[in-house]
Enzyme design. Structure first.
Site, short mmCIF file in Angstrom:
data_model
loop_
_atom_site.label_atom_id
_atom_site.label_comp_id
_atom_site.label_asym_id
_atom_site.label_seq_id
_atom_site.Cartn_x
_atom_site.Cartn_y
_atom_site.Cartn_z
N ASP A 83 0.85 -1.20 0.00
CA ASP A 83 0.00 0.00 0.00
C ASP A 83 0.88 1.25 0.00
O ASP A 83 1.85 1.34 0.74
CB ASP A 83 -0.86 -0.05 1.28
CG ASP A 83 -1.90 1.04 1.33
OD1 ASP A 83 -2.26 1.45 2.46
OD2 ASP A 83 -2.34 1.49 0.26
N HIS A 206 -9.38 5.01 -1.18
CA HIS A 206 -8.55 5.07 0.02
C HIS A 206 -9.28 5.91 1.06
O HIS A 206 -10.21 6.65 0.73
CB HIS A 206 -7.19 5.73 -0.31
CG HIS A 206 -6.24 4.81 -0.99
ND1 HIS A 206 -5.06 4.43 -0.45
CD2 HIS A 206 -6.33 4.18 -2.19
CE1 HIS A 206 -4.43 3.62 -1.28
NE2 HIS A 206 -5.18 3.46 -2.35
N GLY A 207 -8.84 5.79 2.32
CA GLY A 207 -9.47 6.62 3.33
C GLY A 207 -10.91 6.23 3.59
O GLY A 207 -11.78 7.07 3.78
N SER A 209 -12.14 4.55 6.20
CA SER A 209 -12.58 4.40 7.61
C SER A 209 -13.63 5.43 8.00
O SER A 209 -14.50 5.15 8.82
CB SER A 209 -11.38 4.54 8.56
OG SER A 209 -10.57 3.38 8.48
O1 G3H Z 1 -4.12 3.14 2.54
C1 G3H Z 1 -4.79 2.94 3.54
C2 G3H Z 1 -6.12 3.56 3.67
O2 G3H Z 1 -6.32 4.46 2.63
C3 G3H Z 1 -6.38 4.12 5.03
O3 G3H Z 1 -7.58 4.83 5.08
O4 G3H Z 1 -7.28 6.12 7.21
O5 G3H Z 1 -9.55 5.83 6.23
O6 G3H Z 1 -8.36 3.89 7.26
P1 G3H Z 1 -8.22 5.18 6.50
ZN ZN Z 2 -4.46 5.01 1.50
#
Ligand code: G3H
Ligand code: ZN
Length: 276
Positions: A83, A206-207, A209
């Protein structure tokens, strides 16, 4: 030798099947065990991913072996993914080690430079049958939510040119998503719809969460086949470890594992991957 499932095929299956695959970040044995347990319980394909900072923390060979052994021991349909790889050398090391999938993240570079480094990785990966993810547009915060550079939403026509010039297998887009689960994080679904119509390549968010269940469900309808989750895993694990009253590390870590397994199972159900 690449690990397990062929991500390219799994992404195409997910896109035509109207579901998405969870990509969960790990940096240690316990979180890896917890992710695999969730995938095993729900008979779901799963991506277990590790960032350069997690590799620095655990050691590349170590974290690769932990993930590989857990996928094998728990008989999970899984893939190990690098990643946010930014350095050509590290991405090459991961490909040589047997990662089935890598991200070359050139989103902080100028457009032409992003194309150039991504194309170099695509050519290298092709020799090993490795799946390549790259990012166009810029998600503003780094892993963990530190502000590293200003965000820039993905331009659909730039995305089309990028995919055509690089030949990547899955595209990370910036449509309002941010790392670190900021309050009120919302996807620009109109822009995502525009990108999805312009670019045929499977998409990754991504992102994830900080996203609402509704945004996730709408994004799946618009061709998103991978959602990255790191922040909520960190929170679930740490909060449960802190709450544990035991002085036996095994019991303390088991509390963290159980919390992560529950979280990942919830996401697998939400993404529609259970039983796939
Ligand atoms: O690459 C990892 C994810 O994009 C993390 O996203 O901070 O929303 O868990 P997040
Ligand atoms: Zn990410």
């Amino acid at each position: 030798m690449n690990i397990f499932f062929n991500s390219k095929k799994e992404y195409q299956k997910a896109k035509s099947g109207g579901y998405a695959i969870g990509a969960f970040n790990t940096s240690n044995l316990e979180i890896t065990q917890a992710i695999c347990k969730a995938a095993r319980e729900l008979k779901a394909p799963v991506i277990i991913q590790t960032t350069p900072s997690a590799i620095e923390y655990a050691g590349l060979g170590q974290i690769f072996d932990i993930v590989k052994n857990e996928i094998e021991n728990q008989k999970v349909s899984g893939a190990i993914h690098l990643d946010h790889g930014k350095d050509f050398g590290l991405v090459k090391k991961c490909i040589d080690m047997g990662f089935g999938s890598v991200m070359i993240d050139g989103s902080y570079l100028e457009h032409e430079e992003n194309i150039h480094i991504t194309k170099r990785i695509v050519n290298l990966a092709a020799e090993h049958g490795v799946c390549v993810e790259a990012e166009i547009g810029r998600i503003s915060k780094e892993e963990g939510g530190e502000l590293s550079h200003k965000g820039a939403k993905t331009d659909p026509m730039e995305a089309k040119e990028f995919v055509e010039k690089t030949g990547i297998d899955i595209l990370a887009v910036s449509v309002g998503n941010e790392h670190g689960a900021p309050k009120g994080e919302r996807l620009d679904l109109e822009l995502l719809k525009e990108i999805s119509k312009t670019v045929n390549t499977p998409l990754v968010i991504h992102g994830s969460s900080g996203l609402s269940r509704n945004d996730i469900k709408e994004a799946i309808k618009l061709g998103v086949v991978k959602f990255n989750i790191d922040t909520n895993i960190r929170h679930a694990f740490s909060e449960s470890v802190e709450d544990s009253s035991s002085d036996d590390p095994r019991e303390v870590m088991t509390a963290g594992k159980d919390a992560v397994t529950k979280l990942v199972m919830d996401y697998i159900e939400l993404f529609g991957t259970a039983g796939k």
